[in-house]
Design a protein around this motif. Structure first.
Motif, mmCIF file in Angstrom:
data_model
loop_
_atom_site.group_PDB
_atom_site.id
_atom_site.type_symbol
_atom_site.label_atom_id
_atom_site.label_comp_id
_atom_site.label_asym_id
_atom_site.label_seq_id
_atom_site.Cartn_x
_atom_site.Cartn_y
_atom_site.Cartn_z
ATOM 1 N N VAL A 113 12.396 -0.751 -0.066
ATOM 2 C CA VAL A 113 11.084 -1.374 -0.274
ATOM 3 C C VAL A 113 10.950 -2.599 0.629
ATOM 4 C CG1 VAL A 113 9.705 -2.658 -1.961
ATOM 5 C CG2 VAL A 113 10.748 -0.507 -2.613
ATOM 6 N N VAL A 153 5.558 -3.914 7.569
ATOM 7 C CA VAL A 153 4.124 -4.216 7.467
ATOM 8 C C VAL A 153 3.884 -5.694 7.774
ATOM 9 C CG1 VAL A 153 2.131 -4.237 5.915
ATOM 10 C CG2 VAL A 153 3.775 -2.381 5.771
ATOM 11 N N TYR A 156 -1.306 -6.938 5.414
ATOM 12 C CA TYR A 156 -2.095 -5.801 5.912
ATOM 13 C C TYR A 156 -3.582 -6.163 5.958
ATOM 14 C CZ TYR A 156 -4.307 -1.213 5.986
ATOM 15 O OH TYR A 156 -5.089 -0.148 6.314
ATOM 16 N N LEU A 166 -9.880 -0.406 15.554
ATOM 17 C CA LEU A 166 -10.008 0.825 14.759
ATOM 18 C C LEU A 166 -11.362 1.478 14.982
ATOM 19 C CD1 LEU A 166 -8.459 -0.416 11.366
ATOM 20 C CD2 LEU A 166 -7.358 0.868 13.185
ATOM 21 N N LEU A 172 18.022 -0.699 -15.936
ATOM 22 C CA LEU A 172 18.091 -0.327 -14.507
ATOM 23 C C LEU A 172 17.243 0.903 -14.202
ATOM 24 C CD1 LEU A 172 21.844 -1.019 -13.694
ATOM 25 C CD2 LEU A 172 19.869 -2.264 -12.894
ATOM 26 N N THR A 173 17.181 1.810 -15.167
ATOM 27 C CA THR A 173 16.371 3.016 -14.949
ATOM 28 C C THR A 173 14.897 2.638 -14.836
ATOM 29 O OG1 THR A 173 17.970 4.221 -16.267
ATOM 30 C CG2 THR A 173 15.923 5.345 -15.819
ATOM 31 N N LYS A 178 13.792 -0.241 -13.922
ATOM 32 C CA LYS A 178 13.658 -0.977 -12.660
ATOM 33 C C LYS A 178 13.578 0.002 -11.475
ATOM 34 C CE LYS A 178 15.908 -4.866 -10.405
ATOM 35 N NZ LYS A 178 17.088 -5.730 -10.465
ATOM 36 N N LEU A 179 14.436 1.025 -11.556
ATOM 37 C CA LEU A 179 14.431 2.046 -10.497
ATOM 38 C C LEU A 179 13.091 2.772 -10.435
ATOM 39 C CD1 LEU A 179 17.861 3.895 -10.422
ATOM 40 C CD2 LEU A 179 16.591 3.016 -8.486
ATOM 41 N N LEU A 221 10.656 0.489 -8.827
ATOM 42 C CA LEU A 221 10.915 0.405 -7.382
ATOM 43 C C LEU A 221 10.459 1.676 -6.674
ATOM 44 C CD1 LEU A 221 14.406 -1.313 -7.249
ATOM 45 C CD2 LEU A 221 12.337 -2.121 -6.169
ATOM 46 N N THR A 234 6.793 1.479 -6.388
ATOM 47 C CA THR A 234 6.458 0.501 -5.336
ATOM 48 C C THR A 234 6.745 1.091 -3.955
ATOM 49 O OG1 THR A 234 7.132 -1.224 -6.866
ATOM 50 C CG2 THR A 234 6.848 -1.882 -4.590
ATOM 51 N N ALA A 235 7.882 1.803 -3.856
ATOM 52 C CA ALA A 235 8.261 2.384 -2.563
ATOM 53 C C ALA A 235 7.217 3.389 -2.090
ATOM 54 C CB ALA A 235 9.627 3.055 -2.674
ATOM 55 N N GLN A 270 3.989 3.379 -2.853
ATOM 56 C CA GLN A 270 2.809 2.624 -2.409
ATOM 57 C C GLN A 270 3.078 1.961 -1.067
ATOM 58 O OE1 GLN A 270 1.139 -0.033 -5.376
ATOM 59 N NE2 GLN A 270 1.829 1.298 -7.002
ATOM 60 N N MET A 271 4.306 1.418 -0.959
ATOM 61 C CA MET A 271 4.659 0.729 0.285
ATOM 62 C C MET A 271 4.699 1.691 1.452
ATOM 63 S SD MET A 271 5.223 -2.543 0.049
ATOM 64 C CE MET A 271 6.191 -2.718 1.494
ATOM 65 N N ARG A 272 5.171 2.921 1.174
ATOM 66 C CA ARG A 272 5.268 3.916 2.245
ATOM 67 C C ARG A 272 3.876 4.271 2.777
ATOM 68 N NH1 ARG A 272 8.854 8.894 0.692
ATOM 69 N NH2 ARG A 272 6.896 9.583 -0.208
ATOM 70 N N LEU A 308 1.248 2.351 2.515
ATOM 71 C CA LEU A 308 0.718 1.158 3.174
ATOM 72 C C LEU A 308 1.316 1.018 4.573
ATOM 73 C CD1 LEU A 308 -1.083 -1.353 2.575
ATOM 74 C CD2 LEU A 308 0.988 -2.553 1.962
ATOM 75 N N ALA A 309 2.644 1.253 4.659
ATOM 76 C CA ALA A 309 3.322 1.124 5.957
ATOM 77 C C ALA A 309 2.802 2.159 6.947
ATOM 78 C CB ALA A 309 4.831 1.258 5.764
ATOM 79 N N THR A 340 -0.191 3.577 6.949
ATOM 80 C CA THR A 340 -1.537 3.169 7.355
ATOM 81 C C THR A 340 -1.465 2.020 8.363
ATOM 82 O OG1 THR A 340 -2.181 3.685 5.090
ATOM 83 C CG2 THR A 340 -3.820 2.581 6.422
ATOM 84 N N ALA A 341 -0.605 1.050 8.036
ATOM 85 C CA ALA A 341 -0.472 -0.110 8.927
ATOM 86 C C ALA A 341 0.037 0.321 10.298
ATOM 87 C CB ALA A 341 0.478 -1.130 8.303
ATOM 88 N N ASP A 393 -2.716 1.948 12.183
ATOM 89 C CA ASP A 393 -3.635 0.919 12.670
ATOM 90 C C ASP A 393 -3.056 0.216 13.888
ATOM 91 O OD1 ASP A 393 -5.110 1.670 10.551
ATOM 92 O OD2 ASP A 393 -4.923 -0.183 9.401
#
Lengths: 474, 167
Positions: free
Chosen positions: A354, A361, A380, A391, B35-36, B38-39, B42, B45-46, B48-50, B52-53, B55-56, B59
C-alpha cells in the motif's frame, strides 16, 4: 505419548510346592503366552530358578512386569454402593462404606476400588481388600520361593477375567467359574461380563482326587454341598435360570472328576471346561497385567508395599509424561509464534505494498502509516488541477464532433441555425422538414456522451419547417 | 511414593510451559482476529490504491506524451489563420497564460470570425488540431448566416500547451 509400560509380563502361579510361570508378550495388542515353567518349586534341574532369574533380569531392565496372585481365601471382595451419582464424591465415601463391612479395621488393610460406575443415580464399585499382614505374608511366601512380584493381583478377578477372555459372555447370562486348584478351589459368580462375587474353599484336587481317580464320598459331598449352598444363595431360581458353568484350573483337565462332580450338581446348568487348565490363572494374571485398561484392574501392592521396580517404572512414566508435556508446550508455543510471525509478515507486506502504491501516486509526500490512501488521494487531486489541460488534449476532438453534427444535419436536410459546443455542454438550434428529423442529431450527441433534454420543437411556420432546439450536458 | 526432586522441577517446568502456551494460545486467538481485520482493511485499501495509482499513471502518461514532443513550442494562431484561412478577417484575443506542471504554460486564445464559410472554419480547426503541440478547441459557437448559405458567425476558444525553457 508412548506408554512406558513393558510389553512383557512374567506371571507366577504359586500353589503349595508347585509353580507355573508364564511369559506373556504383547505384540500389536495381541498377547502371546509361553509357559516358561510348570512343575515343582524345588526342581533339581533348576528350571524354576532359571525362570525366576530370567524374569528378574527382564524386570530390572525395565522390560518386563512380574505378577502373582493374592489368594481369594486371604482377601475379600465387596460390592459397594454409594447413594449419589457423582463418582468423585463416591470415591470419598467408599472407604467409610467399606470400613463398616469389614471384620477388622480398615487402617490395617490394603484396599483398592475397581470400576466405580454410575448406576441409576448411584455409584457402584468393587472393593478388593487384604489385610496388610496377609499381603506381607503372601509377599514373603513368594520371596521364599525366590519370586518378588511387582504386582499382586487378586486370584478371583484373574480367574474371572481369563474366563471372559476365553469364552465371550452372553449378556444377562449367569456364569459360574469354578477354579479347581490342587490345594483349594475358587468359585466366581457373575452376570454377563460383570463380576459379582467370589468364594473360596479348602477342597482342592488333592482332597477330591489326589490320584486322579474318582473323588471320595465325604469330600465330594462336602464340596458339592458347599457349592450348591453358594449357588442357591446367589441364584435362588436355579432351575429356571440360564447358568453357564465353567471348570477351570488344573481340575478342568480331569474330565472324569468333573463329570463325577457334575452328577451331584444341578442338572439345569450347562457345564463346560476351559482349556489349558494348569496355566489358566497364570495366563489370566499376565493378560490383566498387560491390559491395565481392562476392568476390574487390581494391584494390591500400593502405598508402602509398592515394589521398587514399579516405583521406578511409575517415575519413568511420570518423567516421560512431563517431558511430553514440555515438548507439547514448546510445540504449541512454536506453532503460535510461527502463526503470529506469518500473520505479522503478511500484514507488513500488505502495508508495504500500500505504501509503495501511495508513494507512486505521491512521490514527494511524507506518508504517515495509515494515511496512505488519504495522502495519495490529495496528491492525485492536486495533480489533477495541473494535468487537466493535458488530459483534455487527449479527449474527444471538437472538430470531429462538429463535422459529424454538420454531416448528419446535411444528410437529413436539417438546417443548423446555431451551435455552441463546449467540453461539457452542447446547444443546437435548427429547422427540419419532418417533426422527427432532429432525432438523428440526438443520436450523434448521445454517441459523444451528451445527455440531452427532449428537443423543444415548434410547429411548422411560414417556411413550412419544424424549428427545434436541443440542449445537452456531459 | 517419594517423587525425585528433578522430576518435580520437570513437572513445574512443564506446567509453566503449558500455562504459557495456554496464554499464548489466547493471545494468538485475539491477535489473529485483530491482524485478520487489519489485513482485510489493508487489502481493501490496496485495491483502492491500485485503482488510484493506475489512474494517476494513465494521467501522467498524457503529460509524458507532451514531454516527449521534440518541439514544444506552439504555432502562433495568427500564423495558423494565415496559412489555413488566408484573407479571412478574425478578431484574436490572447488570454493571460497560466503556468502548469513541469514548466508547461497553458495558452488560451479567443478567435471570432464575423462571417466565415463553415468549410473554411472546419479547415482551420483541423489545421489547429494537427499542430504539435496541438491547439485544442475548447469552445465553439456557430451562428448560421441568414444572408449567405454555408456561412456563419463563429467564435472559438482555443487552448494549447507550450514549454519554452524545459521543466
Amino acid at each position: 505419548m508412548r506408554n512406558d509400560r513393558p510389553d512383557v509380563c512374567y506371571a507366577f502361579d504359586l500353589t503349595g510346592d508347585a509353580a507355573v510361570v508364564v511369559r506373556a508378550v504383547r505384540r500389536r495388542r495381541r498377547i502371546h503366552n509361553e509357559v516358561v515353567w510348570e512343575g515343582p518349586l524345588d526342581d533339581p534341574g533348576k528350571g524354576f530358578a532359571q525362570a525366576v532369574a530370567g524374569a528378574l533380569f527382564e524386570a530390572r531392565a525395565g522390560r518386563a512386569l512380574t505378577v502373582a496372585a493374592m489368594p481369594a481365601a486371604q482377601s475379600i471382595i465387596r460390592q459397594l454402593t454409594a447413594p449419589f451419582p457423582s463418582i468423585s464424591k463416591a470415591r470419598k465415601v467408599l472407604p467409610a462404606l467399606l470400613d463398616i463391612q469389614l471384620p477388622f479395621p480398615l487402617e490395617t488393610c490394603v484396599y483398592q476400588f475397581c470400576m466405580p460406575m454410575r448406576d441409576n443415580h448411584q455409584v457402584k464399585a468393587l472393593a478388593v481388600v487384604a489385610q496388610a499382614a496377609a499381603l506381607q505374608s503372601r509377599i514373603d511366601d513368594c520371596a521364599s520361593a525366590g519370586v518378588d512380584p511387582m504386582r499382586m493381583d487378586h486370584e478371583a478377578l484373574a480367574i474371572w477375567s481369563q474366563s471372559i477372555a476365553e469364552t465371550a459372555p452372553v449378556p444377562g447370562e449367569r456364569r459360574v467359574v469354578l477354579y479347581l486348584a490342587r490345594d483349594h478351589h475358587v468359585m466366581v459368580i457373575g452376570r454377563g461380563a460383570s463380576f459379582e462375587s467370589a468364594h473360596s474353599g479348602q477342597a482342592g484336587l488333592d482332597k477330591l482326587a489326589s490320584d486322579g481317580s474318582a473323588p471320595s464320598g465325604d469330600a465330594k459331598n462336602s464340596f458339592t454341598g458347599r457349592v450348591q449352598r453358594v449357588l442357591r444363595a446367589h441364584i435362588p431360581d436355579l432351575e429356571n435360570t440360564a447358568v453357564a458353568w465353567f471348570w477351570a484350573g488344573p481340575g478342568a483337565d480331569r474330565q472324569a472328576l468333573c463329570k463325577e462332580l457334575e452328577n451331584e450338581l444341578p442338572a439345569a446348568i450347562t457345564y463346560r471346561a476351559h482349556t489349558h487348565g494348569a496355566t489358566f490363572l497364570a495366563n489370566g494374571l499376565a493378560d490383566r497385567a498387560l491390559h491395565p485398561e481392562r476392568e476390574p484392574t487390581c494391584d494390591l501392592r500400593t502405598g508402602a508395599m509398592t515394589h521398587p521396580l514399579s516405583q521406578r517404572l511409575a517415575q519413568k512414566t511420570a518423567r516421560r509424561m512431563a517431558l511430553g508435556y514440555l515438548a507439547l508446550g514448546a510445540l504449541i508455543i512454536a506453532v503460535n509464534t510461527g502463526w503470529l510471525q506469518f500473520l505479522g509478515s503478511r500484514t507488513r507486506q500488505a502495508g508495504n505494498y500500500v505504501r509503495e502504491l501511495a508513494q507512486s501516486v505521491a512521490p514527494k509526500a511524507n506518508i504517515q502509516y495509515g494515511q496512505e490512501l488519504l495522502v495519495a488521494q490529495r496528491a492525485y487531486e492536486k495533480d489533477q488541477e495541473s494535468l487537466q489541460p493535458f488530459l483534455r488534449a487527449f479527449g474527444v476532438s471538437a472538430s470531429r464532433q462538429i463535422k459529424e453534427i454538420l454531416d448528419t444535419a446535411r444528410r437529413h436536410g436539417i438546417q443548423i441555425e446555431g451551435l455552441t459546443l463546449r467540453d461539457d455542454y452542447v446547444s443546437l438550434q435548427g429547422a427540419s422538414a419532418q417533426w422527427t428529423d432532429c432525432d438523428a442529431i440526438l443520436e450523434v450527441l448521445a454517441q459523444w456522451g451528451f445527455s440531452t433534454q427532449p428537443p423543444v420543437r415548434k410547429d411548422a411556420g411560414p417556411d413550412e419547417k419544424v424549428h427545434f432546439s436541443i440542449e445537452g450536458t456531459r | 511414593m517419594r517423587v525425585p526432586h528433578k522430576q518435580n522441577i520437570l513437572w513445574i517446568l512443564a506446567g509453566c510451559l503449558m500455562v504459557g502456551a495456554g496464554y499464548l494460545c489466547l493471545y494468538t486467538w485475539r491477535q489473529t482476529g485483530v491482524l485478520t481485520r487489519k489485513l482485510d482493511r489493508l487489502h481493501e485499501t490496496a485495491l483502492q490504491m491500485r485503482d488510484l495509482a493506475a489512474t494517476a499513471q494513465a494521467d501522467r502518461a498524457c503529460l509524458e506524451t507532451f514531454n516527449a514532443l521534440p518541439d514544444k513550442t506552439l504555432t502562433s494562431v495568427r500564423e495558423l489563420l494565415l496559412s489555413a484561412v488566408p484573407g479571412t478577417a478574425a478578431r484574436v484575443n490572447e488570454r493571460a497564460p497560466e503556468p502548469m506542471i513541469d514548466g508547461w504554460t497553458l495558452h488560451r486564445v479567443d478567435i471570432t470570425f464575423d462571417t466565415i464559410p463553415l468549410k473554411a472554419m472546419s479547415r482551420f480547426i483541423m489545421a489547429a488540431e494537427q499542430e504539435r503541440p496541438p491547439w485544442r478547441i475548447s469552445e465553439c459557437s456557430i451562428i448560421a448566416s441568414d444572408k449567405q448559405a454555408g456561412h456563419g458567425r463563429v467564435s472559438l476558444l482555443l487552448e494549447g500547451l507550450e514549454q519554452k525553457d524545459g521543466p
